[in-house]
Design an enzyme around this catalytic site. Sequence first.
Site, short mmCIF file in Angstrom:
data_model
loop_
_atom_site.label_atom_id
_atom_site.label_comp_id
_atom_site.label_asym_id
_atom_site.label_seq_id
_atom_site.Cartn_x
_atom_site.Cartn_y
_atom_site.Cartn_z
N GLU A 256 0.87 -1.17 0.00
CA GLU A 256 0.00 0.00 0.00
C GLU A 256 0.91 1.22 0.00
OE1 GLU A 256 -3.98 0.79 2.19
OE2 GLU A 256 -2.44 1.81 3.35
N CYS A 290 -2.57 8.06 3.75
CA CYS A 290 -2.59 7.67 2.34
C CYS A 290 -3.88 8.03 1.64
CB CYS A 290 -2.31 6.17 2.22
SG CYS A 290 -3.37 5.14 3.24
#
Length: 490
Positions: A256, A290
């Site tokens: 990720e 994120c």
Amino acid sequence: MGGEFQLPELQNYIDGEFSTPANSRGQQLHDANSGEPLQVRAAASAEQVGAALAAAERVHQARLWEETSASERAEWLDRIATELEADGVADTISQADSLTSGAIIRTTRKMARLLPMVFRGAAAYLREGHLDQRLPGPCGDVEYLRRPWGPALLIAPWNGPTAIGSHKVASALAAGAPCILKPSEFTPHSAVMMARAIDRAGLPPGIFQLTVGDRSIARQMIEAPCIKAVSFTGGLAGGRAIARLCADDFVPTQLELGGNNQLVVFEDADLDKAATGIAYGLTNLNGQWCRALGRLLVHKSVKQALLERVLAILADIRLGHSLDEESDMGPLVHGDHYEQVLQDIERLRRCGGELLCSTALPQLPGYFVAPTLVDGCEPRDTREEIFGPVATVHSFSDDDEALALANGTELGLAGYVYSGNLERAFAFARRMRTGGVKINGYSLLSIGEGAPRSAWGLSGLGEEGHAQSIEFFTGARVIGVSPQDPLGGR
């Protein structure tokens, strides 16, 4: 502000024993609010890392954890959760995370209190029998088993050390994989507290281990033949390096890597709700997450009215010390990152951007950046992620232009759509090349129970979620009685 609070001592946890990291380069961890040194950064030596790898391989070869039944593994996970609920654990984690990452204490406290639930959730998944199933076959039932690839390396980031680190650990343990956690060198303390809880729970040596240090020790572990899976959350450069190191031996990787996330506001949107979402996307975790807002895409007919609402909200945001209960937002994690974000803002200004900000800076010497919108840049100049409280503004005239902007980067982690017409919003969201799209709301949590967090393009590889992360650490094994086909293909 922090009173007499002392950061937990940095320790490795290798083969059931705590040890002092052997390496220190004289670098310091700093208080994000003041820049003052807090603790010497320490790292495991190559020999200590080697000992951790050997212990993980020993456990794997003996099948010690793999052949512990799912129900027994669930009991161990519950014991760990109980130890994480002990007095003082959540408070220590939340204060340490807040001081070192800059995230406000109200947020880190919530994350620390959720920590036991992560392990209990993994235990519940095991008890539901997902790793041992039976399927119908031509000669009776077929066993469909999910079994661990082998020892797993877990690399957690500095911006969500507790939530992300615990999710990786609980998932790997549930899968039956011996695991080694390598937290960020900037925020390692929740990992130390997890190791202490696991030790108190009595988990046999070598099943879970902790090595503290920087990327150099991560490379040593990734390159070790015994590591059979790598789960990494972090930046694009780190993800690319890991993918290259894992490619030759096809080691499964879960990556990720962040996103330059698009938020689309149509002309029929509730502008007050959209403005609240934009402010949240800029300020939550100080813009250091994120799924933070990267690019605001707004219909030209409502652009000015929307920006006025956003700036009015941001004017009331209290940017202050991360341990202050009244702060709505805190500082960036460390000096280097602070300088990088300032350079990114200046680059956008040189590209023709107008800086829009209304939040007052505190009278503190730390790494504070006011949440900032940058209007007027060309879309080609805003395709890269800025990991901070900064987003660019672009306007559109119709849905096709909005979609071209929304899909105009190589990153695809999260998207947001605000519209008064849900049918239109869903239709648009389905065409966005991104892992997930939230409509008419902005939240830190997943959009639905059981829904995975996916990544498209340069935002990463694989899916994360309750079931998905446990299954990542496993491969399928299918066993059953087969018919015998005749020789010669008759």
